[in-house]
Structure formats: structure tokens, C-alpha cells
Design a protein around this motif. Structure first.
Motif, mmCIF file in Angstrom:
data_model
loop_
_atom_site.group_PDB
_atom_site.id
_atom_site.type_symbol
_atom_site.label_atom_id
_atom_site.label_comp_id
_atom_site.label_asym_id
_atom_site.label_seq_id
_atom_site.Cartn_x
_atom_site.Cartn_y
_atom_site.Cartn_z
ATOM 1 N N SER A 1 -0.432 -44.373 0.514
ATOM 2 C CA SER A 1 0.512 -45.448 0.229
ATOM 3 C C SER A 1 -0.057 -46.336 -0.874
ATOM 4 N N SER A 2 0.813 -46.746 -1.763
ATOM 5 C CA SER A 2 0.373 -47.658 -2.823
ATOM 6 C C SER A 2 0.929 -49.062 -2.595
ATOM 7 N N LEU A 3 1.378 -49.330 -1.378
ATOM 8 C CA LEU A 3 1.921 -50.637 -1.029
ATOM 9 C C LEU A 3 0.884 -51.724 -1.272
ATOM 10 N N ARG A 4 1.321 -52.797 -1.910
ATOM 11 C CA ARG A 4 0.489 -53.986 -2.081
ATOM 12 C C ARG A 4 1.095 -55.096 -1.234
ATOM 13 N N VAL A 5 0.251 -55.949 -0.711
ATOM 14 C CA VAL A 5 0.717 -57.047 0.133
ATOM 15 C C VAL A 5 0.181 -58.358 -0.419
ATOM 16 N N HIS A 6 1.076 -59.340 -0.530
ATOM 17 C CA HIS A 6 0.725 -60.690 -0.993
ATOM 18 C C HIS A 6 1.135 -61.678 0.101
ATOM 19 N N THR A 7 0.303 -62.654 0.341
ATOM 20 C CA THR A 7 0.643 -63.710 1.292
ATOM 21 C C THR A 7 0.555 -65.049 0.574
ATOM 22 N N ILE A 8 1.614 -65.835 0.711
ATOM 23 C CA ILE A 8 1.631 -67.155 0.075
ATOM 24 C C ILE A 8 2.021 -68.206 1.094
ATOM 25 N N ARG A 9 1.596 -69.415 0.834
ATOM 26 C CA ARG A 9 1.989 -70.557 1.657
ATOM 27 C C ARG A 9 2.663 -71.575 0.761
ATOM 28 N N LEU A 10 3.870 -71.954 1.164
ATOM 29 C CA LEU A 10 4.562 -73.050 0.484
ATOM 30 C C LEU A 10 4.264 -74.339 1.246
ATOM 31 N N HIS A 11 4.211 -75.441 0.516
ATOM 32 C CA HIS A 11 3.777 -76.725 1.067
ATOM 33 C C HIS A 11 4.947 -77.692 1.223
ATOM 34 N N PRO A 12 4.725 -78.798 1.944
ATOM 35 C CA PRO A 12 5.784 -79.776 2.147
ATOM 36 C C PRO A 12 6.443 -80.193 0.825
ATOM 37 N N GLY A 13 7.772 -80.158 0.831
ATOM 38 C CA GLY A 13 8.546 -80.551 -0.341
ATOM 39 C C GLY A 13 8.834 -79.435 -1.317
ATOM 40 N N ASP A 14 8.131 -78.298 -1.198
ATOM 41 C CA ASP A 14 8.405 -77.171 -2.089
ATOM 42 C C ASP A 14 9.824 -76.655 -1.864
ATOM 43 N N ASP A 15 10.456 -76.204 -2.936
ATOM 44 C CA ASP A 15 11.789 -75.610 -2.889
ATOM 45 C C ASP A 15 11.595 -74.093 -2.844
ATOM 46 N N VAL A 16 12.073 -73.468 -1.805
ATOM 47 C CA VAL A 16 11.731 -72.074 -1.503
ATOM 48 C C VAL A 16 12.059 -71.109 -2.645
ATOM 49 N N MET A 17 13.306 -71.072 -3.101
ATOM 50 C CA MET A 17 13.686 -70.062 -4.089
ATOM 51 C C MET A 17 12.946 -70.220 -5.416
ATOM 52 N N PRO A 18 12.848 -71.415 -5.989
ATOM 53 C CA PRO A 18 12.067 -71.544 -7.221
ATOM 54 C C PRO A 18 10.597 -71.144 -7.044
ATOM 55 N N GLU A 19 10.020 -71.436 -5.883
ATOM 56 C CA GLU A 19 8.624 -71.049 -5.640
ATOM 57 C C GLU A 19 8.479 -69.534 -5.526
ATOM 58 N N LEU A 20 9.439 -68.870 -4.881
ATOM 59 C CA LEU A 20 9.398 -67.412 -4.815
ATOM 60 C C LEU A 20 9.539 -66.813 -6.211
ATOM 61 N N LYS A 21 10.476 -67.332 -6.998
ATOM 62 C CA LYS A 21 10.670 -66.843 -8.373
ATOM 63 C C LYS A 21 9.397 -67.024 -9.202
#
Length: 137
Positions: A3-23
């Protein structure tokens, strides 16, 4: 088969806007075929577009993220969010800008380096829909 699957883990913080941070994360990491594997956290504000509606619907308060799912790519994203309030009432729809993190949002993103998720306008309804390209062929 390896498998060539890569995994990334991120943490968004208080006040972050989810979609812009994902983008931003997708652009910075040049993810061409990503998908949300898991997400937990909370919001103080949601902004979702419900099925067959032109505009978003908003809510303010304290909400638990009970589901965040979707496909992510530098060429476009399609993400759905479900949240529940303090009574357990749950609401969900298409993720728009304007979903603000309360305490945290922890997101695990899978990446398939063998494909590219591309979006092309489908003439049936005029929306940009998924086209999967295999880069190994």
C-alpha cells in the motif's frame, strides 16, 4: 500488494474556520487524492448547505462534530459535516466556509498518491463532479 497510502493528522485550534484550514493544508501538502478518515472536535458556529438548497444555513452555540467526511484535492473538495447540539439534535450537510472550531478539531486525512481527484462540470446538473485519474497508467 504494498500500500502506498499516506496518512496526515492535523489539529485545528479555537476560532479556526474548518474549510479554509483544510484547503490550506491540502495546498501546502499538494494532496491530489485525499480523503477524511476520522475527525473529532467541537464548533461554536456551523454553516452548512442542505440538499438542493442554494444557500447555507447557520447556527451558533456549542456543537460536537459527530461526522466529517469527504474527498480533498488541490483541484477541489467535497466535504460533509454533521454536528449535534447539547440536546443531541443532529444536523448535517455540505461544508461551507464559516464553521468555527470551539476547543479543537482533530482530523486524520488519508492520501492516495496513485490517483488524482479532478473536478469537471457534469452537464446533468451543472455541478463540478469527481473524475478519478490513475497516474500509474
Amino acid at each position: 500488494m504494498n500500500s502506498s497510502l499516506r496518512v496526515h493528522t492535523i489539529r485545528l485550534h479555537p476560532g479556526d474556520d474548518v474549510m479554509p484550514e483544510l484547503k490550506k493544508f491540502i495546498a501546502e501538502n499538494q494532496i491530489e487524492a485525499g480523503f477524511i478518515m476520522s475527525a473529532v472536535g467541537s464548533l461554536t458556529q456551523y454553516n452548512l448547505r442542505f440538499a438542493n438548497q442554494p444557500d447555507g444555513s447557520q447556527g451558533e452555540g456549542h456543537f460536537e462534530v459527530v461526522s466529517l467526511t469527504g474527498l480533498l484535492s488541490t483541484e477541489g473538495n467535497h466535504v460533509h459535516l454533521s454536528v449535534s447540539d447539547s440536546t443531541g439534535r443532529t444536523i448535517g450537510g455540505h461544508l461551507l466556509d464559516g464553521n468555527l472550531v470551539y476547543t479543537t478539531l482533530e482530523v486524520v486525512i488519508g492520501e492516495d498518491p496513485n490517483h488524482i481527484y479532478h473536478r469537471e462540470t457534469d452537464p446533468t446538473f451543472g455541478y463540478k463532479e469527481l473524475v478519478v485519474k490513475n497516474i500509474n497508467k
